[in-house]
Design an enzyme around this catalytic site. Structure first.
Site, PDB file in Angstrom:
ATOM      1  N   SER A  70      14.225  53.158 119.436  1.00 30.96           N
ATOM      2  CA  SER A  70      12.865  53.338 118.917  1.00 30.96           C
ATOM      3  C   SER A  70      11.990  54.285 119.716  1.00 30.96           C
ATOM      4  CB  SER A  70      12.171  51.978 118.778  1.00 30.96           C
ATOM      5  OG  SER A  70      12.712  51.271 117.688  1.00 30.96           O
ATOM      6  N   LYS A  88       1.435  52.062 120.616  1.00 32.29           N
ATOM      7  CA  LYS A  88       2.110  51.573 119.410  1.00 32.29           C
ATOM      8  C   LYS A  88       1.479  50.246 119.012  1.00 32.29           C
ATOM      9  CE  LYS A  88       6.927  50.585 117.972  1.00 32.29           C
ATOM     10  NZ  LYS A  88       8.341  50.641 118.454  1.00 32.29           N
ATOM     11  N   SER A  90      11.339  53.189 115.739  1.00 29.19           N
ATOM     12  CA  SER A  90      10.159  52.636 115.123  1.00 29.19           C
ATOM     13  C   SER A  90       8.844  53.093 115.755  1.00 29.19           C
ATOM     14  CB  SER A  90      10.223  51.107 115.177  1.00 29.19           C
ATOM     15  OG  SER A  90      10.174  50.643 116.507  1.00 29.19           O
TER      16      SER A  90
END
Lengths: 465, 112
Positions: free
Chosen positions: A182, A80, A158
């Site tokens: 997330s 990420k 996210s």
């Protein structure tokens, strides 16, 4: 070669060690898929082609001379884009940081390099990990995350890129992060396996801070066993992160003779989609072969979600203070994010401190509940993936979900495992979540392996892939 | 008038032009937030009428004073709503029983 894209880490490792495939070939498969398919899901921020091929060549050379770094040797992965990688911009999903370079690798990247994994890409994420209170899938400078199961639906956030990249077979595993949901959301909406580790299990050095007392990094992969192997490589103490726990994590093995205890919170299925209910009950039936199940657990009487909300608001506002001061919030993608976060600037100190004081007895109460079982089972989410062009609060408002331990678990640092457990509306994935006491990831992963040994959901591919 | 209520009334008076309403429309009860009447609000302004609204308006004024040059009226309206929601969460936190012997916990425990 395309079929290796959906193999598990142990399966890829066997091919590597039998010399039926090389690390360079695996990297090329991932790089080609990241470049070709990544844009379809807005999953990729930057492909690290040259660096990945260079690392892969080294891993092949090591294997040729008998040096084997372990189960992740030669395995491609992505991170990420809130995790620092030497030489590559780390953008946090926000255009204001488009060209920002950090010095050095994050600890998690350093550990994965040491374990022999081959970093292939920085993966997309919701801007600032959702810290400004986003309310739509478009809150991302690289475009809305799209689930490979139906690109008109959101991949979740996210950790949107890691979820979609694993689901589409772009990388065998990825590193995501969770402050509150997330890893849970993209694992559920993309039909993969995600592990939210215990708070402190994985060093956050080099990762963007959103809430210093709630942020966690964790693996997102095809199977529970894959998550265990990755966690084994990245867990452990770190002088650069004082919250990192010293205890090592040893990947578990399935113990066929073990009998587990699983609890279900009262009201957990209320206001969930019928398919979610059906699949959850089928999952419980299946888990009943290896576990005794009680369905009358009650969450202790603390305002867990409110506590988490107050703490997160205040800590995020502090973490992003430079953005407020500089005025660069106006450059965020989602309109609501440009005015978001200011509320956290005026959380009263007394409220924050009271929430922090309450957190300890609330965590003790949750721990007492969790100590009665090996895991609390629940649907990962009350619905399938939301339509991309719909504001979150208008997507399935009739199914907000029932009693959930997610806020409590994130507040109190408890781990969670998220597994695909079937198909729901429009053939989209539904999920099962297992929540346990702090530092019991091994038990959760054992349960996940037991579940996946009896099902094939983790083998299913999105349409056309 | 209590000091907090006085501060809120000042804040509301300053905020009213930003929200496009006369200050009278936002006037607070001198008894403070717990006794506040639901204020009359224009379209697009916070309209929940919750007990938290007066304090939310006062806190919005702090945001306006710090960052107002970057914020439009509709931003301030959204911020007031967010602050109000946060205060409602804080109310739940304040209602929970808490012994003064509990140590301050800076991070989750790891009891498992």
């Amino acid at each position: 070669m395309a079929d290796v894209a959906f193999l598990t880490i142990p399966e890829l490792g066997r091919l590597l060690r039998k010399r039926r495939v090389s690390a360079v070939e695996l990297a090329r498969v991932s790089l080609e898929r990241l470049e070709r398919l990544g844009p379809s899901y807005n999953a990729v921020v930057r492909v690290l082609r040259e660096a990945a091929l260079s690392e892969a060549r080294e891993r092949d050379a090591e294997l040729a001379r008998g040096k084997d770094r372990g189960p992740l040797h030669g395995i491609p992965y992505g991170v990420k884009d809130l995790i620092a990688v030497e030489g590559a911009p780390t953008v946090w999903g926000a255009p204001a940081y488009r060209n920002r370079l950090h010095q050095g690798d994050a600890t998690v990247v350093r550990r994965l390099r040491r374990a022999g994994a081959v970093l292939c890409a920085k993966l997309a994420m919701v801007e600032l990990a959702g810290g400004m209170g986003y309310g739509e899938a478009f809150a991302n400078f690289s475009g809305p995350g799209r689930t490979p199961w139906d690109p008109t639906r959101w991949s979740g956030g996210s950790s949107s890129g890691p979820g979609a990249a694993v689901a589409a077979g772009l990388v065998p595993f990825a590193i995501g992060s969770e402050t509150w949901g997330s890893i849970q959301y993209p694992a559920a909406f993309c039909g993969i396996t995600g592990l939210r580790p215990t708070f402190g299990r994985v060093s956050r050095h080099g990762a963007m801070g959103l809430s210093p007392t709630m942020d966690k990094l964790g693996p997102m992969a095809r199977t529970a066993q894959d998550c265990a192997l990755v966690l084994g490589a990245i867990a452990g103490s770190d002088p650069e992160d004082s919250s990192a726990l010293a205890r090592r994590f040893i990947p578990p093995v399935v113990r066929p003779s073990r009998r587990y205890r699983i609890g279900v919170l009262r009201g957990t299925l209320e206001r969930t989609q019928p398919e979610v209910q059906r699949n959850f009950l089928a999952s419980l039936d299946l888990l009943g072969r290896v576990a005794d199940i009680s369905d009358d657990l009650e969450l202790p009487d603390y305002p867990y979600d409110a506590l988490a909300g107050v703490i997160l608001d205040a800590e995020a506002a502090s973490a992003y203070e430079p953005l407020f001061q500089s005025g660069r919030l106006t450059r965020l993608t989602a309109p609501e994010d440009r005015a978001g976060g200011y509320a956290g600037q005026v959380v009263l100190a007394g409220d924050y401190l009271r929430a922090m004081r309450l957190r300890r007895p609330a965590a003790a109460a949750l721990d007492r509940l969790l100590s009665q079982v090996d895991a609390i089972a629940a649907p990962s989410l009350p619905t399938v993936a939301w339509p991309i062009d719909t504001a979150f609060d208008h997507a399935y408002p009739e199914f907000p979900g029932g009693t959930s331990s997610a806020g409590a678990a994130n507040l109190c640092g408890a781990p969670g495992l998220f597994l695909m457990n079937g198909s729901g509306e429009a053939g989209l994935p539904t999920g099962l979540q297992l929540t346990g006491r702090t530092q019991t990831e091994a038990t959760l992963l054992e349960l996940g392996m037991q579940f996946q040994a009896r099902t094939d959901f983790h083998r299913r591919r999105p349409p056309g892939l | 008038m209590k000091r907090r209520a006085f501060a809120e009334s000042l804040a509301v008076a300053a905020l009213a032009p930003m929200l496009g309403v006369p200050a009278e429309a936002l006037r607070l009860d001198p008894g403070g937030p717990s006794e506040a009447r639901p204020p009359a609000m224009p379209d697009g302004a916070p309209a929940s009428g919750s007990r938290a609204l007066p304090l939310a308006l006062a806190l919005t004024e702090i945001v306006r004073l710090r960052y107002g040059s970057r914020l439009r009226v509709e931003d301030l309206t959204a911020i007031t709503r967010q602050i109000e929601a946060g205060l409602e969460r804080a109310d739940l936190v304040r209602e929970a029983e808490l012994s003064n012997v509990a140590p301050l916990g800076a991070a989750p425990q790891h009891g498992g």
